[in-house]
Design a protein around this motif. Structure first.
Motif, mmCIF file in Angstrom:
data_model
loop_
_atom_site.group_PDB
_atom_site.id
_atom_site.type_symbol
_atom_site.label_atom_id
_atom_site.label_comp_id
_atom_site.label_asym_id
_atom_site.label_seq_id
_atom_site.Cartn_x
_atom_site.Cartn_y
_atom_site.Cartn_z
ATOM 1 N N ALA A 51 -6.718 -4.434 2.192
ATOM 2 C CA ALA A 51 -6.340 -3.093 1.693
ATOM 3 C C ALA A 51 -7.284 -2.498 0.784
ATOM 4 N N ILE A 52 -7.649 -1.074 1.480
ATOM 5 C CA ILE A 52 -8.601 -0.421 0.465
ATOM 6 C C ILE A 52 -8.012 1.221 0.517
ATOM 7 N N ASP A 53 -8.513 1.621 -0.458
ATOM 8 C CA ASP A 53 -8.160 3.092 -0.644
ATOM 9 C C ASP A 53 -9.126 4.009 0.174
ATOM 10 N N ALA A 54 -8.672 5.102 0.804
ATOM 11 C CA ALA A 54 -9.520 6.009 1.435
ATOM 12 C C ALA A 54 -9.213 7.319 0.574
ATOM 13 N N GLN A 72 0.849 -1.145 0.065
ATOM 14 C CA GLN A 72 0.088 0.029 -0.054
ATOM 15 C C GLN A 72 0.912 1.138 0.029
ATOM 16 N N SER A 73 0.535 2.103 -1.082
ATOM 17 C CA SER A 73 1.346 3.244 -1.146
ATOM 18 C C SER A 73 0.312 4.237 -1.508
ATOM 19 N N VAL A 74 0.781 5.507 -0.962
ATOM 20 C CA VAL A 74 0.163 6.928 -1.599
ATOM 21 C C VAL A 74 1.161 7.955 -1.950
ATOM 22 N N SER A 75 0.480 8.747 -2.573
ATOM 23 C CA SER A 75 1.363 10.216 -2.619
ATOM 24 C C SER A 75 0.776 11.292 -2.290
ATOM 25 N N ALA A 80 -7.036 1.135 5.502
ATOM 26 C CA ALA A 80 -7.526 2.191 4.624
ATOM 27 C C ALA A 80 -6.691 3.249 4.431
ATOM 28 N N LEU A 81 -6.072 3.485 3.514
ATOM 29 C CA LEU A 81 -5.092 4.603 3.161
ATOM 30 C C LEU A 81 -5.292 5.573 2.107
ATOM 31 N N PRO A 93 -1.358 17.565 1.966
ATOM 32 C CA PRO A 93 0.109 17.135 2.349
ATOM 33 C C PRO A 93 -0.049 16.132 3.502
ATOM 34 N N THR A 94 -1.289 15.784 3.744
ATOM 35 C CA THR A 94 -1.669 14.837 5.035
ATOM 36 C C THR A 94 -1.751 13.579 4.575
ATOM 37 N N VAL A 95 -1.188 12.661 5.206
ATOM 38 C CA VAL A 95 -1.569 11.002 4.965
ATOM 39 C C VAL A 95 -2.552 10.303 6.174
ATOM 40 N N TYR A 96 -3.546 10.027 5.721
ATOM 41 C CA TYR A 96 -4.412 9.099 6.705
ATOM 42 C C TYR A 96 -4.284 7.587 6.696
#
Length: 379
Positions: free
Chosen positions: A237-240, A134-137, A183-184, A189-192
């Protein structure tokens, strides 16, 4: 500021009353070399660069080698590129990090990253099950937050961060409970990180919500926010999806019946997902600039846009390449879709929308994609 510094070797010593033909030829060559590196004849480089920075980089790339070097220099405004986590087909552990340059149409490996010990993509005992990385930008950085080890434990005690403009890797603050899925999502600029499972199931973790501002100059910590009402979002694993100062998420992927929840960042409160939004959530979802929400129906290969005022989804196009969609990224008028067909870019800023397949490096398949500023040449 000059974009390029031309190093001129020291001139040979000459007799004060004599200059050789060879010396004269060398001088001419040096002057010609200098002229070739002038951005715009008659203008200082810093003014020329200011003029050229407003031109589409793809035009600069095709016109001149000097301008081509300029657009990859650290001082030129960075254009956006595709960043991908890639894996060899059927590999259980192997991943690589690449970036695709949309101007030159080439793939480059990212600089070496810290070791990812025991990270697992597929477990030998569960042949049909893929284990998520799981990754996010956020804040122009690629951030890995959760993955799984060979013994089904969390693989990342703290986020692993890649900063494209400096070409460097670093670590974020340690999670109180590292996850092997969650859930990511991100807003600005804030990661949850919400819900998920650590080494073992815990209702406390399954209901948790934490946030971290990536721009925080000190190591920082994850800030706890309002708990979910139950632990039903810890199943996979899911997207927020960050949308209009809210995080929208559902508890399972695909076309199955699901529950939805919306976190209001301003109110620090969880709410029920609107009925129409939940009904149309039939595959990966992303929000363009956190304003316009899109979904790809993974079973039908249909792309739709959410109309908030009507709480309904409007069909945009249908295409075979979108079937089996697993991830969707929205940025600057384009959608990047990871599906059974590979990576496809959908230009929704034109009518009708246009689909552009991205040819992957030989022997590799996509795990996840993101859109971030390009790396300067030299990294």
């Amino acid at each position: 500021m000059d974009v390029f510094v031309v190093e001129i070797p020291n001139a040979p010593q000459h007799h004060p009353h004599f200059q050789s033909e060879s010396s004269s030829t060398n001088t001419k060559r040096k002057k010609q070399h200098q002229r070739q590196h002038v951005l715009i004849p008659g203008l200082p480089d810093h003014i020329a660069q200011s003029c050229l920075s407003s031109v589409d980089p793809s035009l600069l790339f095709s016109i001149s080698h000097t301008w081509r070097r300029l657009i990859y220099s650290p001082s030129f405004p960075p254009f956006f590129s595709l960043y991908a986590i890639l894996s060899a087909p059927k590999s259980h552990t192997y991943i690589e990090f690449h970036t695709f340059d949309p101007i030159s149409h080439t793939w480059r490996l990212l600089p070496p990253h810290p070791p990812l010990h025991h990270l697992l993509l597929r477990h030998p005992s569960f042949l049909s099950r893929s284990l998520s990385v799981q990754s996010v930008s956020a804040a122009d950085r690629l951030i890995l937050v959760a993955a799984t080890t060979h013994n089904l434990s969390p693989a990342l005690p703290r986020p692993l961060i890649f900063h494209p403009l400096s070409g460097t890797w670093s670590f974020g603050p340690t999670l109180a409970t590292p996850r092997r899925w969650c859930a990511l999502g991100a807003l600005g600029p804030t990661v949850y990180v919400a819900s998920g499972i650590g080494a073992h199931f815990s209702i406390h973790v399954a209901r948790s919500l934490e946030k971290w501002d990536v721009r925080n100059p000190n190591p920082g910590v994850w800030e706890k926010k309002t708990y979910l009402k139950d632990g039903r979002f810890s199943r996979e694993a899911i997207d927020a999806v960050g949308w209009r100062q809210k995080l929208c998420m559902v508890n399972v992927k695909g076309d199955a019946a699901k529950e939805g929840a919306v976190y209001d960042v301003v109110e620090d409160a969880w709410k029920d997902m609107p009925e129409g939004m939940l009904y149309g959530w039939r595959g990966p979802v992303a929000a363009m600039e956190e304003e316009i929400m899109y979904v790809v129906d993974e079973a039908k290969g249909v792309l739709r846009r959410y109309i908030a005022e009507e709480d309904s989804w409007e069909e945009i196009l249908e295409n075979e390449r979108l079937k089996g969609a697993e991830q969707l990224v929205a940025q600057r008028g384009k959608l990047c879709v990871v599906s059974a067909s590979g990576i496809s870019v959908v230009d929704v800023a034109v009518a009708p929308p246009r689909i552009i397949p991205i040819l992957l490096p030989e022997g590799l398949e996509p795990v996840a994609v993101h859109v971030l500023p390009r790396m300067p040449v030299g990294h």
